[in-house]
Design a protein around this motif. Structure first.
Motif, PDB file in Angstrom:
ATOM      1  N   MET A 160       0.832  -1.181   0.000  1.00  0.00           N
ATOM      2  CA  MET A 160       0.000   0.000   0.000  1.00  0.00           C
ATOM      3  C   MET A 160       0.881   1.251   0.000  1.00  0.00           C
ATOM      4  SD  MET A 160      -3.239   0.654   2.388  1.00  0.00           S
ATOM      5  CE  MET A 160      -3.593   2.268   2.952  1.00  0.00           C
ATOM      6  N   ALA A 161       0.475   2.257  -0.728  1.00  0.00           N
ATOM      7  CA  ALA A 161       1.248   3.485  -0.859  1.00  0.00           C
ATOM      8  C   ALA A 161       1.238   4.289   0.439  1.00  0.00           C
ATOM      9  CB  ALA A 161       0.689   4.329  -1.992  1.00  0.00           C
ATOM     10  N   ARG A 162       2.301   5.013   0.672  1.00  0.00           N
ATOM     11  CA  ARG A 162       2.410   5.896   1.832  1.00  0.00           C
ATOM     12  C   ARG A 162       1.573   7.148   1.558  1.00  0.00           C
ATOM     13  NH1 ARG A 162       7.650   8.977   3.921  1.00  0.00           N
ATOM     14  NH2 ARG A 162       6.968   9.317   6.051  1.00  0.00           N
ATOM     15  N   THR A 163       0.870   7.635   2.571  1.00  0.00           N
ATOM     16  CA  THR A 163       0.008   8.802   2.417  1.00  0.00           C
ATOM     17  C   THR A 163       0.364   9.874   3.452  1.00  0.00           C
ATOM     18  OG1 THR A 163      -1.702   8.044   3.936  1.00  0.00           O
ATOM     19  CG2 THR A 163      -1.901   7.334   1.622  1.00  0.00           C
ATOM     20  N   VAL A 164      -0.221  11.043   3.318  1.00  0.00           N
ATOM     21  CA  VAL A 164      -0.029  12.111   4.296  1.00  0.00           C
ATOM     22  C   VAL A 164      -0.453  11.625   5.679  1.00  0.00           C
ATOM     23  CG1 VAL A 164      -0.841  14.404   4.989  1.00  0.00           C
ATOM     24  CG2 VAL A 164      -0.206  13.979   2.616  1.00  0.00           C
ATOM     25  N   ASP A 165      -1.455  10.782   5.744  1.00  0.00           N
ATOM     26  CA  ASP A 165      -1.932  10.231   7.007  1.00  0.00           C
ATOM     27  C   ASP A 165      -0.837   9.454   7.741  1.00  0.00           C
ATOM     28  OD1 ASP A 165      -4.088   9.663   8.876  1.00  0.00           O
ATOM     29  OD2 ASP A 165      -3.982   7.606   8.126  1.00  0.00           O
ATOM     30  N   ASP A 166       0.143   8.916   7.025  1.00  0.00           N
ATOM     31  CA  ASP A 166       1.222   8.140   7.630  1.00  0.00           C
ATOM     32  C   ASP A 166       2.332   9.006   8.233  1.00  0.00           C
ATOM     33  OD1 ASP A 166      -0.001   5.719   6.837  1.00  0.00           O
ATOM     34  OD2 ASP A 166       0.928   5.861   4.860  1.00  0.00           O
ATOM     35  N   LEU A 167       2.365  10.293   7.887  1.00  0.00           N
ATOM     36  CA  LEU A 167       3.411  11.177   8.384  1.00  0.00           C
ATOM     37  C   LEU A 167       3.193  11.525   9.851  1.00  0.00           C
ATOM     38  CD1 LEU A 167       3.686  13.764   5.451  1.00  0.00           C
ATOM     39  CD2 LEU A 167       5.219  11.843   5.917  1.00  0.00           C
ATOM     40  N   GLN A 168       4.289  11.776  10.527  1.00  0.00           N
ATOM     41  CA  GLN A 168       4.265  12.278  11.897  1.00  0.00           C
ATOM     42  C   GLN A 168       4.613  13.769  11.846  1.00  0.00           C
ATOM     43  OE1 GLN A 168       3.280  10.481  14.590  1.00  0.00           O
ATOM     44  NE2 GLN A 168       2.816   8.953  13.040  1.00  0.00           N
ATOM     45  N   PRO A 169       4.198  14.554  12.850  1.00  0.00           N
ATOM     46  CA  PRO A 169       4.533  15.978  12.846  1.00  0.00           C
ATOM     47  C   PRO A 169       6.022  16.208  12.625  1.00  0.00           C
ATOM     48  CG  PRO A 169       2.941  15.530  14.554  1.00  0.00           C
ATOM     49  CD  PRO A 169       3.367  14.192  13.996  1.00  0.00           C
ATOM     50  N   GLY A 170       6.333  17.120  11.697  1.00  0.00           N
ATOM     51  CA  GLY A 170       7.717  17.431  11.352  1.00  0.00           C
ATOM     52  C   GLY A 170       8.246  16.656  10.154  1.00  0.00           C
ATOM     53  N   GLU A 171       7.567  15.567   9.779  1.00  0.00           N
ATOM     54  CA  GLU A 171       8.013  14.773   8.633  1.00  0.00           C
ATOM     55  C   GLU A 171       7.496  15.378   7.333  1.00  0.00           C
ATOM     56  OE1 GLU A 171       8.637  10.234  10.060  1.00  0.00           O
ATOM     57  OE2 GLU A 171       6.597  10.775   9.472  1.00  0.00           O
ATOM     58  N   SER A 172       8.268  15.131   6.274  1.00  0.00           N
ATOM     59  CA  SER A 172       7.915  15.656   4.956  1.00  0.00           C
ATOM     60  C   SER A 172       7.834  14.539   3.941  1.00  0.00           C
ATOM     61  CB  SER A 172       8.978  16.656   4.491  1.00  0.00           C
ATOM     62  OG  SER A 172       9.042  17.739   5.362  1.00  0.00           O
ATOM     63  N   GLY A 173       7.246  14.858   2.814  1.00  0.00           N
ATOM     64  CA  GLY A 173       7.160  13.942   1.686  1.00  0.00           C
ATOM     65  C   GLY A 173       6.956  14.742   0.414  1.00  0.00           C
ATOM     66  N   VAL A 174       6.854  14.032  -0.675  1.00  0.00           N
ATOM     67  CA  VAL A 174       6.598  14.649  -1.974  1.00  0.00           C
ATOM     68  C   VAL A 174       5.320  14.034  -2.526  1.00  0.00           C
ATOM     69  CG1 VAL A 174       7.476  14.997  -4.309  1.00  0.00           C
ATOM     70  CG2 VAL A 174       9.054  15.028  -2.374  1.00  0.00           C
ATOM     71  N   VAL A 175       4.389  14.881  -2.939  1.00  0.00           N
ATOM     72  CA  VAL A 175       3.113  14.412  -3.459  1.00  0.00           C
ATOM     73  C   VAL A 175       3.341  13.600  -4.731  1.00  0.00           C
ATOM     74  CG1 VAL A 175       0.882  15.120  -4.413  1.00  0.00           C
ATOM     75  CG2 VAL A 175       1.867  16.380  -2.495  1.00  0.00           C
ATOM     76  N   LYS A 176       2.753  12.418  -4.757  1.00  0.00           N
ATOM     77  CA  LYS A 176       2.792  11.565  -5.944  1.00  0.00           C
ATOM     78  C   LYS A 176       1.477  11.690  -6.705  1.00  0.00           C
ATOM     79  CE  LYS A 176       3.333   6.717  -7.281  1.00  0.00           C
ATOM     80  NZ  LYS A 176       3.516   5.360  -6.750  1.00  0.00           N
ATOM     81  N   ASN A 177       0.373  11.689  -5.958  1.00  0.00           N
ATOM     82  CA  ASN A 177      -0.957  11.695  -6.550  1.00  0.00           C
ATOM     83  C   ASN A 177      -1.965  11.967  -5.445  1.00  0.00           C
ATOM     84  OD1 ASN A 177      -3.040  11.231  -8.433  1.00  0.00           O
ATOM     85  ND2 ASN A 177      -3.135   9.071  -7.923  1.00  0.00           N
ATOM     86  N   HIS A 178      -3.137  12.446  -5.811  1.00  0.00           N
ATOM     87  CA  HIS A 178      -4.217  12.495  -4.828  1.00  0.00           C
ATOM     88  C   HIS A 178      -5.508  12.052  -5.496  1.00  0.00           C
ATOM     89  CE1 HIS A 178      -6.571  16.117  -5.853  1.00  0.00           C
ATOM     90  NE2 HIS A 178      -5.440  16.710  -6.149  1.00  0.00           N
ATOM     91  N   LYS A 179      -6.356  11.438  -4.676  1.00  0.00           N
ATOM     92  CA  LYS A 179      -7.598  10.838  -5.182  1.00  0.00           C
ATOM     93  C   LYS A 179      -8.831  11.613  -4.724  1.00  0.00           C
ATOM     94  CE  LYS A 179      -5.409   6.346  -4.921  1.00  0.00           C
ATOM     95  NZ  LYS A 179      -5.346   5.099  -4.188  1.00  0.00           N
ATOM     96  N   VAL A 180      -8.652  12.877  -4.355  1.00  0.00           N
ATOM     97  CA  VAL A 180      -9.783  13.695  -3.938  1.00  0.00           C
ATOM     98  C   VAL A 180     -10.573  14.062  -5.190  1.00  0.00           C
ATOM     99  CG1 VAL A 180     -10.500  15.790  -2.755  1.00  0.00           C
ATOM    100  CG2 VAL A 180      -8.457  14.579  -1.990  1.00  0.00           C
ATOM    101  N   LYS A 181     -11.857  13.796  -5.170  1.00  0.00           N
ATOM    102  CA  LYS A 181     -12.710  14.000  -6.345  1.00  0.00           C
ATOM    103  C   LYS A 181     -13.495  15.301  -6.260  1.00  0.00           C
ATOM    104  CE  LYS A 181     -11.764   9.902  -7.975  1.00  0.00           C
ATOM    105  NZ  LYS A 181     -10.691   9.773  -8.886  1.00  0.00           N
ATOM    106  N   GLY A 182     -14.083  15.659  -7.361  1.00  0.00           N
ATOM    107  CA  GLY A 182     -15.015  16.782  -7.422  1.00  0.00           C
ATOM    108  C   GLY A 182     -14.364  18.131  -7.262  1.00  0.00           C
ATOM    109  N   SER A 183     -15.155  19.072  -6.784  1.00  0.00           N
ATOM    110  CA  SER A 183     -14.687  20.455  -6.681  1.00  0.00           C
ATOM    111  C   SER A 183     -13.563  20.600  -5.659  1.00  0.00           C
ATOM    112  CB  SER A 183     -15.845  21.386  -6.346  1.00  0.00           C
ATOM    113  OG  SER A 183     -16.420  21.040  -5.108  1.00  0.00           O
ATOM    114  N   LEU A 184     -13.570  19.778  -4.594  1.00  0.00           N
ATOM    115  CA  LEU A 184     -12.489  19.853  -3.621  1.00  0.00           C
ATOM    116  C   LEU A 184     -11.171  19.415  -4.249  1.00  0.00           C
ATOM    117  CD1 LEU A 184     -11.392  20.420  -0.836  1.00  0.00           C
ATOM    118  CD2 LEU A 184     -12.080  18.115  -0.160  1.00  0.00           C
ATOM    119  N   GLY A 185     -11.196  18.348  -5.039  1.00  0.00           N
ATOM    120  CA  GLY A 185      -9.994  17.897  -5.731  1.00  0.00           C
ATOM    121  C   GLY A 185      -9.458  18.976  -6.660  1.00  0.00           C
ATOM    122  N   LYS A 186     -10.346  19.622  -7.366  1.00  0.00           N
ATOM    123  CA  LYS A 186      -9.949  20.706  -8.268  1.00  0.00           C
ATOM    124  C   LYS A 186      -9.345  21.860  -7.471  1.00  0.00           C
ATOM    125  CE  LYS A 186     -11.667  23.964 -11.663  1.00  0.00           C
ATOM    126  NZ  LYS A 186     -12.818  24.633 -12.211  1.00  0.00           N
TER     127      LYS A 186
END
Length: 74
Positions: A1-27
């Protein structure tokens, strides 16, 4: 399973690969710069875990649990 923002702890960083938010919020998230290759840092979590505050493109953004789980990291 892919790592997500939910897996980060405060202070940790990552690079966005993709997001699956749909509709107007995704836009809206894409318009704010939440696109592949963008660095993202988890600043803090609320006492019960959500929402979370992330730092992206020089500004802070609060995300709900479903949103944080849908943002995949490289």
């Amino acid at each position: 399973m892919a790592r997500t923002v939910d897996d980060l702890q405060p202070g940790e960083s990552g690079v966005v690969k993709n997001h699956k938010v749909k509709g107007s919020l995704g836009k809206h998230l894409r318009e704010m710069g939440l696109i592949a290759g963008t660095p993202i840092k988890l600043e803090r979590k609320a006492p019960l875990g959500y929402p979370v505050e992330v730092r992206i493109q020089g500004f802070s953004l609060a995300l709900r649990k479903e949103e944080a789980e849908s943002i995949e990291l490289e």
